[in-house]
Structure formats: C-alpha cells, structure tokens
Design a protein around this motif. Structure first.
Motif, PDB file in Angstrom:
ATOM      1  N   LEU A 257       1.086  -1.213  -0.230  1.00 15.98           N
ATOM      2  CA  LEU A 257      -0.441  -0.101  -0.021  1.00 15.98           C
ATOM      3  C   LEU A 257       0.969   1.352  -0.310  1.00 15.98           C
ATOM      4  O   LEU A 257       1.857   1.362   0.639  1.00 15.98           O
ATOM      5  CB  LEU A 257      -1.066   0.007   1.227  1.00 15.98           C
ATOM      6  N   LEU A 258       0.493   1.920  -1.008  1.00 19.01           N
ATOM      7  CA  LEU A 258       1.564   3.562  -0.929  1.00 19.01           C
ATOM      8  C   LEU A 258       0.774   4.201  -0.767  1.00 19.01           C
ATOM      9  O   LEU A 258      -0.786   4.835  -1.215  1.00 19.01           O
ATOM     10  CB  LEU A 258       1.877   3.246  -2.620  1.00 19.01           C
ATOM     11  N   LEU A 264       3.246   2.112   2.952  1.00 21.99           N
ATOM     12  CA  LEU A 264       1.824   1.984   4.734  1.00 21.99           C
ATOM     13  C   LEU A 264       1.389   1.263   5.040  1.00 21.99           C
ATOM     14  O   LEU A 264       1.777   0.476   5.897  1.00 21.99           O
ATOM     15  CB  LEU A 264       0.430   3.044   4.310  1.00 21.99           C
ATOM     16  N   TYR A 265       2.360  -0.299   4.062  1.00 23.50           N
ATOM     17  CA  TYR A 265       1.457  -1.826   4.432  1.00 23.50           C
ATOM     18  C   TYR A 265       3.162  -2.611   3.225  1.00 23.50           C
ATOM     19  O   TYR A 265       2.564  -2.227   2.323  1.00 23.50           O
ATOM     20  CB  TYR A 265       0.398  -2.206   4.370  1.00 23.50           C
ATOM     21  N   PHE A 266       3.167  -3.276   3.871  1.00 21.63           N
ATOM     22  CA  PHE A 266       3.793  -4.369   2.916  1.00 21.63           C
ATOM     23  C   PHE A 266       3.753  -5.925   3.788  1.00 21.63           C
ATOM     24  O   PHE A 266       4.536  -5.868   4.545  1.00 21.63           O
ATOM     25  CB  PHE A 266       5.200  -4.262   2.436  1.00 21.63           C
ATOM     26  N   GLY A 267       2.605  -6.730   3.269  1.00 25.23           N
ATOM     27  CA  GLY A 267       2.786  -8.095   4.050  1.00 25.23           C
ATOM     28  C   GLY A 267       1.657  -8.837   3.407  1.00 25.23           C
ATOM     29  O   GLY A 267       0.991  -8.677   2.299  1.00 25.23           O
ATOM     30  N   SER A 319       4.269   6.439  10.193  1.00 32.57           N
ATOM     31  CA  SER A 319       5.471   6.287  11.649  1.00 32.57           C
ATOM     32  C   SER A 319       4.577   4.717  11.782  1.00 32.57           C
ATOM     33  O   SER A 319       5.661   4.450  12.607  1.00 32.57           O
ATOM     34  CB  SER A 319       4.821   7.100  12.419  1.00 32.57           C
ATOM     35  N   ALA A 320       3.932   4.134  11.766  1.00 27.38           N
ATOM     36  CA  ALA A 320       3.258   2.843  12.587  1.00 27.38           C
ATOM     37  C   ALA A 320       4.195   2.231  11.490  1.00 27.38           C
ATOM     38  O   ALA A 320       5.167   1.286  11.682  1.00 27.38           O
ATOM     39  CB  ALA A 320       1.962   2.753  12.123  1.00 27.38           C
ATOM     40  N   TYR A 321       4.388   1.924   9.961  1.00 24.26           N
ATOM     41  CA  TYR A 321       5.408   1.537   9.794  1.00 24.26           C
ATOM     42  C   TYR A 321       6.343   1.292   9.838  1.00 24.26           C
ATOM     43  O   TYR A 321       7.331   0.597   9.569  1.00 24.26           O
ATOM     44  CB  TYR A 321       4.778   1.869   7.723  1.00 24.26           C
ATOM     45  N   LEU A 325       6.969  -2.338  10.847  1.00 29.79           N
ATOM     46  CA  LEU A 325       6.982  -3.251   9.493  1.00 29.79           C
ATOM     47  C   LEU A 325       8.599  -2.691   8.917  1.00 29.79           C
ATOM     48  O   LEU A 325       9.662  -3.910   8.410  1.00 29.79           O
ATOM     49  CB  LEU A 325       5.874  -2.852   8.471  1.00 29.79           C
ATOM     50  N   ALA A 326       9.475  -1.935   8.654  1.00 30.31           N
ATOM     51  CA  ALA A 326       9.800  -1.426   8.069  1.00 30.31           C
ATOM     52  C   ALA A 326      11.469  -2.511   8.643  1.00 30.31           C
ATOM     53  O   ALA A 326      11.785  -3.227   7.574  1.00 30.31           O
ATOM     54  CB  ALA A 326      10.821   0.170   8.520  1.00 30.31           C
TER      55      ALA A 326
END
Length: 625
Positions: A257-258, A264-267, A319-321, A325-326
């Motif tokens: 998600l970009l 914003l999300y990768f998974g 920030s959450a990403y 996740l990062a």
C-alpha cells in the motif's frame, strides 16, 4: 501473404503440439526472486524564482524508500490512490525506469541484465496493439519476433496457439483487434491479448500495470484469475491495481500500500485488516478491505474529520509502518537465502532472439497486412481519382501552342505530389511511437530492421497511387505521347514522391507531435513551392538559396526536362512563326540544363531525410540500433 498466414494457422491447429506447448507454458522457465530495498526515485522540477534569480530546479521525491520481496509462485498487488507512485515503482522494478533512481533492485540476487530481460514480461495499462490484425496474427507475429531461434517457425506458431487456448481466446482468434473507430474484440479480450504477448516468452517474472482498468467486475475477475494461475506455475507476478473487489483482493498473496510515495503496508493480503486494527484503524462497518485501506491511504478514517486531518492520518500510518514493519522487512530482504541460482549467466542470452533478416521479414509482412487497409482506403483512392480526372479535364489535350498551360501542369505535378506524400508520411512515426517504445523496450527487434522494413513495405503502397494519377492525367492532357517521355515523367514524379515522403518522415520523427509536425511541414513545403521557379522567376539574390534545397524546384526542373529540349520549338507571334522552347521566359529562368545535378540533389534529399528520421528515432526505446 494471406495464404501464408492461413497455412500457419492451420499448422498451429494440430492438437498434440499445442498440448505440448501448453504444458511447457504452465511452468516458469527459471524461477525468479524479486527483491527491492529502500528504492528512492527523484525528479527535477523547474521552479520560477524571483525576477533576478530566474528559473531554478527543484527535486521532488516520487518514491520514498520502498522495500519488499516477492518469491516465485507469489502475486504482489500494489495499491494506492492516483499519484501514489504505483506505476513508477512497477516501471522501476521492470527495469524500464532511468533517471535518479537509488536503492537495490535484484533478481535472484543479481542486477537487471539480458538474461532477466529475456525472462520478463511487462503489460502496460494501455493496450498497444495493431487494430487491423487478428488475434492469431498479433500473437503469431510476436512469437516469430520474440521467441529464440532454438525453436522452429512451426514451434513458435504452436506456442502462439497454445497461449490463445490458455487465455480463452479461441472464439475470437480470427477476429481483428479493432480500435477507437474500428469494431473488434472486447476490452477484456484485448487485455488478454496484451497479456498473451508477454506469456509467449514463458516469463519467469511478469509485471502488469492496471490490468483490470476499465473492465467490468466479471471480466476483471477472469483476467486476475488467469494471472493467478500463472503465479501458481512458479512465476513471480507484480501488478498495480486501483480498486479491486473483495474477491480479487483475497487472491493476492502480498499487498503493498502506497500513499504519496510512502509505504504504508507490505505483507500478506490476508493479514492487512489485522495490521491496521493493531495500529488503531478499524472500519466502522464491514467493508471491502481494498476500499478501507485506500481510504486510509487518502488520509480518510472514520475517526477523523475528512477535511482537516488527512495529513495527520497519513503521517501516523507512515510512522506506524516504520515502527512495526520497516526493520523487520529490511531484515527479511537482506537475510533470506536465495536457493534459485541455476548457473544461467548473461552471456548465454544474446541481445536479440532473432537475426536481422528474420526481424526484417516478419516486420515487413506485419506492416503490409496492417497498413494495406489505410493505404488503399476507398477515401484515399477516390480523392486521387477525382483530382486526376479534374486535372485531365482542365488540361484536356493541350498542345505545344499552350506551352504555359503545359508547364503549369508539370508544376502542379510537383506541388500536389510534394504535399500529399509529405502529410501522409508526417503521421507515420507519431502514430507508431507507443508501439515502437513498447516493442523496443522489450528488446523485440533492432531499430534498423524496423526502419528498413517500414521503408520497403511502404514503397509499393506509396507508389501505386501516383502511378495511376500520372497515367490518367498524362494522356488526357496531351503531353508528348512517346513511351520515353511518359516513363521519364513518371520516374521523376515517383522520385519527387519519395523525396517528399522522406521529409515527412524526418519531420514526424524529430517532432513526434502530429499538429506541430503538420504546421512545420506546411511552412517548409510552401517555402519550397514558392521558390520552385514557377510563381516567381526573378527571385532576389538574398533569398535565392532556398531553391537549391527545394524539392519542388528540382522536381519541376526534371519534369521540364522529361518533356522538352532546348532545341524544341513552339508556335509564337501572330504570323505563324516558331520560337525555341529553351528561350521561353518561364522555362529559361529554371533552365533545361544541369538535369543530372538536380537528380543528384533529389537523391541526396531522398536518402538524407531518411537518415535524419532514423537518427531521430534512436531516442525512442531503450536498446539497439
């Protein structure tokens, strides 16, 4: 040629080879693990400063550190609002993006190379296809160009037929593709043909840009299901998609998600709702996951004000990403072992799958089949016939006593057949730019083979109509009735057509904009026409140089030489006297001498303009000459 294609199609209908080819297409040639770490892309924008400082460049970040990994057998969907960077990232991953790109993009832990290029398919958002070719012809011609010479012509055709069957295109295999003003196959079928062109090479890595754009939900489901089946054969699939239905969303193995170039999300797609719930964003009602995460990417949440807090939502998700996740994702990309190295190196893959002559032959046949409808359209033929008959009637049986009328007809020849082929040729390369960029970027053929096939295939189609025109007007107008004079006139006119066509090709290739090229062509041809020697005999010295580069001037001079000699006579005066044609004022200024020099000048222009067109085309596409 039509019979040859029929033979190929009949040959491809053999069920056993088709079944073998279909079996081959089920599995990827060479599984590829795609890794991308901290991908950043910048573009330079001009920004107008204060009056004394002028214009300065400003850099804009399009991609802001994107990281991810896609394994063989997985399908990654990249989602995000318009302008979020989806297509830019897809283009970068496909090895088609230059400029200020940083970060690491590897394929089986190796950089992009000929080996990867030959195992990669890229389907753009817009279906760039020839409208007059059938589905079978489109895929067969592509197979003949893209598949290597280790396969015979029959095996390449069998592969094309297998792809047609695999993509469910059998019912429309003999239908033309169609276009904006030409009825053909449906939008979903056209998209499957585009996918089929890439499936022909049995790619290990397949990129698709908005494959469901403009399609209804059922057709979109069919397209994505087809692509999903390719992933299950061990291929690595990456696609951008705007707003998939919930049925499509749950087919994605991974989701990226970009938003404004930020991840914003990768998974896993199945875990996306749990992730956003854990970081504080839960939908107030049951809804399609893609709708929910796209709202978040736009900064819209059920807990925030739509107008004032979009930036706050986006910043909190970024920030959450980074927090959740990062680091974990970067560690996965760096530490995962790639067991897919198979010893295939770049040297085993030549830059081109086929020889120059094979490319030339296939492109020649494809060009003739595609353009014969346009070149011999009823409107164009009718236009030429009407003008020819009108000119024949206006100059009906003029003889030597009407010398001014006869040379007026010859100048009309040079003018009409200067403008007509010029404007036909101007549209050639601007119209084919997208096709040329698409095929050249995939390494389908050399630019030189394309250019030469285009020049040669256009010859018969471009020379038939002026031949008909001269045949009609020459005898109606009563010009010299010997075979030698007629053939010389015809040859000069065809020479004129080719030189004017070369100028049109050069202008179109240099400008690559139809409106601008047409305007520029009009100005140049009018200048050539005015300096041609018919309208103005006494041209001022300071502007006389134009006639030496004027196609109209040299063509007019050669046309005069095809009809007259300086020693010929014509009736003049009131007492039945005769005068020398060479002394006629309108002819004397142009001159009947130095015919060879004009022929050489025309030859230089014929070749020179085409060379300029070729050099201008070298900036279109990415490889080869």
């Amino acid at each position: 040629m039509d019979q040859e294609m029929a033979d190929i199609e009949a040959q491809a209908s053999n069920e056993e080879p088709e079944a073998e080819a279909a079996a081959i297409l089920k599995k990827a040639n060479r599984p590829v693990t795609l890794k991308f770490a901290d991908v950043v892309y910048k573009v330079s924008l001009s920004k107008r400063g204060s009056c004394h400082k002028g214009t300065k460049l400003e850099e804009k970040l399009i991609l802001k550190g994107i990281t991810g990994i896609v394994l063989p057998g997985e399908m990654l969907a990249m989602l995000g609002p318009s302008g979020s960077g989806k297509t830019t990232l897809l283009t970068a991953l496909g090895g088609k993006l230059g400029g200020k790109l940083s970060g690491a993009i590897t394929y089986n832990d190796r950089p992009f190379s000929n080996a990867i290029k030959r195992n990669t398919g890229f389907v753009s958002q817009d279906d760039v296809l020839y409208p007059h070719l059938t589905v079978t012809e489109t895929l067969v011609f592509t197979a003949l160009l893209r598949l290597p010479n280790s396969l015979t012509k029959e095996e390449k055709t069998t592969h094309a037929e297998a792809v047609i069957t695999q993509l469910g295109l059998t019912k429309c295999k003999n239908s033309i593709i169609g276009g904006s003003f030409l009825r053909g196959v449906s939008g979903g079928e056209r998209k499957r043909v585009s996918i089929g062109q890439e499936m022909l090479i049995n790619p290990s890595l397949l990129f698709l840009d908005e494959p469901t754009s403009g399609l209804d939900s059922t057709t979109a489901q069919r397209i994505v299901s087809t692509v999903w089946e390719q992933a299950k054969g061990g291929r690595t699939i990456v696609m951008t998609i705007h707003q998939p239905s919930s049925r499509l969303f749950y087919m994605f193995d991974k989701v990226l998600l970009l938003s404004d170039g930020n991840p914003l999300y990768f998974g896993k797609g199945s875990e996306v709702m749990d992730y956003f719930s854990n970081v504080g964003y839960t939908p107030s009602v049951a809804m399609n996951p893609s709708d929910f995460i796209l709202d978040l990417a736009n900064g819209v949440s059920s807990y925030t004000d739509f107008c004032d807090n979009q930036t706050i939502v986006k910043q909190s998700l970024v920030s959450a990403y980074k927090s959740n996740l990062a680091d974990k994702l970067m560690a996965e990309v760096q530490n995962i072992d790639n067991h897919l190295q198979d010893g295939v190196n770049d040297k085993q893959f030549a830059q081109w799958a086929t020889t120059w002559w094979q490319q030339f032959a296939v492109l020649f046949r494809r060009g003739v089949k595609e353009r014969k409808h346009e070149s011999f359209s009823g409107l164009k033929i009718g236009q030429i016939l009407v003008v020819a008959l009108l000119a024949g009637l206006l100059w009906w049986q003029s003889d030597a006593s009407h010398l001014q009328d006869q040379i007026g007809l010859l100048f009309f020849y040079s003018g009409f057949w200067g403008f007509f082929p010029l404007f036909q040729a101007i549209f050639t390369f601007p119209q084919e730019r997208r096709m040329l960029e698409k095929e050249r970027s995939s390494g389908m053929y050399r630019l030189s083979s394309y250019f030469m096939s285009r020049m040669v295939s256009d010859l018969p189609m471009e020379l038939v109509l002026p031949t008909i025109f001269v045949t009609i007007t020459y005898w109606m107008a009563g010009l010299k009735s010997t075979a030698e004079n007629f053939l010389r006139t015809l040859f000069v006119l065809l020479f004129n057509v080719l030189a004017a066509q070369g100028l049109g090709l050069a202008l179109g290739a240099m400008v690559m904009d139809q409106k601008s090229a047409t305007t520029l062509g009009s100005v140049i041809m009018l200048s050539f026409l005015l300096a041609g020697g018919y309208y103005v005999q006494h041209v001022p010295v300071f502007i006389r140089w134009i006639k030496y580069i004027s196609i109209s001037h040299h063509a007019y001079k050669l046309l005069l030489g095809s009809q007259y000699k300086a020693s010929d006579t014509y009736p003049c005066g009131t007492s039945g006297g005769v005068c020398l044609v060479g002394d006629y004022p309108a002819i004397k200024e142009v001159g009947l001498d130095k015919q060879v020099l004009s022929a050489v000048a025309m030859g230089i222009m014929l070749v020179g303009y085409r060379l300029i067109a070729y050099l201008a085309l070298m900036r279109v596409g990415v490889t080869g000459k």
